[in-house]
Design a protein around this motif. Structure first.
Motif, PDB file in Angstrom:
ATOM      1  N   LYS A  24       3.313 -24.457  -6.579  1.00 15.60           N
ATOM      2  CA  LYS A  24       2.669 -23.945  -5.369  1.00 15.60           C
ATOM      3  C   LYS A  24       1.657 -22.852  -5.711  1.00 15.60           C
ATOM      4  CE  LYS A  24       6.694 -24.801  -2.386  1.00 15.60           C
ATOM      5  NZ  LYS A  24       7.759 -24.139  -1.577  1.00 15.60           N
ATOM      6  N   SER A  70      -3.250 -23.755  -5.351  1.00 16.52           N
ATOM      7  CA  SER A  70      -3.571 -22.898  -4.212  1.00 16.52           C
ATOM      8  C   SER A  70      -4.960 -22.314  -4.399  1.00 16.52           C
ATOM      9  CB  SER A  70      -2.539 -21.760  -4.119  1.00 16.52           C
ATOM     10  OG  SER A  70      -2.984 -20.741  -3.247  1.00 16.52           O
ATOM     11  N   ASN A 121      -1.569 -14.758  -3.136  1.00 19.35           N
ATOM     12  CA  ASN A 121      -0.976 -16.047  -3.478  1.00 19.35           C
ATOM     13  C   ASN A 121       0.549 -15.955  -3.471  1.00 19.35           C
ATOM     14  OD1 ASN A 121      -0.832 -18.730  -4.237  1.00 19.35           O
ATOM     15  ND2 ASN A 121      -1.553 -18.400  -6.327  1.00 19.35           N
ATOM     16  N   HIS A 146      -7.348 -24.296  -9.323  1.00 18.93           N
ATOM     17  CA  HIS A 146      -7.972 -23.246  -8.516  1.00 18.93           C
ATOM     18  C   HIS A 146      -9.476 -23.459  -8.346  1.00 18.93           C
ATOM     19  CE1 HIS A 146      -4.311 -20.738  -8.736  1.00 18.93           C
ATOM     20  NE2 HIS A 146      -4.865 -20.039  -7.765  1.00 18.93           N
ATOM     21  N   GLN A 190       3.032 -18.080  -0.900  1.00 17.66           N
ATOM     22  CA  GLN A 190       3.940 -19.112  -1.411  1.00 17.66           C
ATOM     23  C   GLN A 190       5.409 -18.721  -1.288  1.00 17.66           C
ATOM     24  OE1 GLN A 190       2.116 -21.592  -1.655  1.00 17.66           O
ATOM     25  NE2 GLN A 190       0.212 -20.432  -1.884  1.00 17.66           N
TER      26      GLN A 190
END
Length: 435
Positions: free
Chosen positions: A301, A305, A312, A208, A316
């Motif tokens: 995923k 991200s 999020n 991240h 996803q």
């Protein structure tokens, strides 16, 4: 940390999860480099009170390498109490880290950054971690088994800290000289569980913040993914070794039980990674449900991200977060409800929790007092009257009992019985007909 009872977890209809692989994702890295010394001096702080603008909260620890692997270097505080782990114990930990946990986590979530260019994650076992709680606190409320400190990797401050990938762990302390006693056998058994949990946090921060220049993941989702990492490690021992599976998964399932005992009193959406056991249980249950619904690739995923939290999850899964969290809440009750055929989107596919909790209740009724922890209140539909505080992302459960010819009734939210809720508070009602 909950101390594991001597119980075994029972699962039915296990679904495939991100499988154990002997190869980590991404390019290979060297076993070690000239940057890795046989003795290091690291700054270790009480992570609950660290000031990232000051080093005054830290203690300097001298440590020597005890076992070096392809991805892991195990160091031990030179002041660790006597009668701790043996050389064979350290080598066993290294093997578990190197050949099982490192491949599992990097396959499921991604890679760590290697900012210190030494090719390994340092596992620092130090009494400073033992001392984060007093003996009284340890014996009554639990202890900190280990942690990852993001400032060690944060490019804006890491030069002030250890400037590398470090996992901090307790040391064996059989006589309780530092806090409560921790036998060598206990530390050998529990450290891999804590490592796989904290390694996910390290990877999550890396992906991240360092790779995508985004914000750190919301605490609830980050913690849920780390609890999923524990479960994933446990499942890698199945079907042949249910004892090891239980050692990894017991605390996670215990936390889930705490949440389901009182979902109306515990939030899902906590911003920081500092929740109660029940809130942590909610985080894992949500991640477990989401993976069951959207596949084993979902954790990777979510980690890889720039988005965080609800945004999020929505990105996803391809579904509005409101829809995902509402279906999850319903699944907690109806997923394996006897006599009810839940639709696929309202089911956990990898756990039959009613059977699991019933088994734990029979083995350990002190910690699992009910065969199934979630017991909704019940009453006639026309007399539904619930009051309390709605916790973020969570809710209360109630069975409205309505006869086949009963009159219609209306449900509404209010602030005090008559005043409408403020516009910023969005109350949601999930309704499902059971029969």
């Amino acid at each position: 940390m909950k101390r594991s009872s001597a119980v075994q977890l029972v699962l039915w209809s296990l679904a495939a999860t991100a499988g154990y692989s002997g190869d980590a994702a991404g390019p290979s890295i060297p076993a070690c480099s000239s940057a890795l010394a046989s003795q290091v001096v690291l700054a270790v702080g009480a992570y609950t009170s660290i000031d990232t603008c000051s080093t005054s909260a830290f203690k300097t620890v001298g440590a020597r390498v005890q076992s070096l692997g392809a991805h892991i270097a195990v160091y031990v505080d030179t002041l660790a109490p006597a009668n701790g782990l043996t050389t064979a114990d350290f080598d066993t930990l290294r093997t578990v880290f190197d050949s099982r946990l490192y491949p599992l986590d990097t396959t499921a979530f991604g890679r760590e950054p290697d900012v210190d260019s030494n090719g390994v994650v340092i596992v620092l076992m130090t009494g400073v971690v033992n001392g984060l709680v007093t003996k009284t606190q340890c014996n009554t409320t639990g202890f900190v088994a280990g942690f990852f400190f993001p400032a060690d990797l944060d490019p804006t401050v890491r030069a002030q800290y250890n400037n590398g990938e470090v996992f901090y762990s307790i040391v064996a302390d059989p006589t309780g000289t530092l806090s409560c006693a921790h036998s060598a056998a206990e530390v050998k058994r529990s450290t891999p569980v804590t490592f796989t949990h904290e390694f996910q946090h390290m990877i999550n921060f890396t992906q991240h913040v360092l790779v995508r220049s985004g914000s750190t993941e919301d605490g609830w989702l980050d913690e849920g993914l780390s609890k999923y990492a524990e479960e994933l490690a446990g499942r890698s021992y199945l079907p042949t070794d249910s004892v090891s599976f239980s050692q990894y998964a017991f605390n996670t399932v215990y936390d889930a039980y705490q949440y389901l005992t009182a979902p109306g009193s515990n939030a899902l959406l906590i911003p920081l990674d500092n929740g109660t056991l029940a809130e942590i249980g909610a985080s894992w249950l949500f991640v477990r449900y989401a993976v069951d619904q959207h596949g084993d690739s979902l954790p990777r995923k979510l980690v890889q991200s720039p988005l965080t939290g609800a945004s999020n999850v929505a990105a996803q899964t391809g579904q509005p977060f409101d829809a995902v969290v509402t279906r999850w809440a319903l699944a907690n009750w109806v997923s394996d409800l006897p006599g009810f055929a839940a639709s696929p989107e309202l089911m956990y596919k990898s756990w039959h929790f009613r059977r699991t909790f019933a088994s734990l209740n029979s083995q350990d009724p002190a910690d699992f007092p009910r065969p199934f922890p979630l017991v909704p209140t019940a009453g006639a539909g026309s007399s539904v009257n619930l009051a309390g505080t709605l916790q973020a992302g969570s809710g209360v459960y109630h069975r409205a009992l309505q006869g086949p010819s009963g009159p219609a009734f209306t449900l509404f939210y209010s602030q005090d019985g008559t005043t409408a809720l403020p516009s910023l508070i969005v109350g949601r009602l999930g309704v499902i007909r059971l029969r």
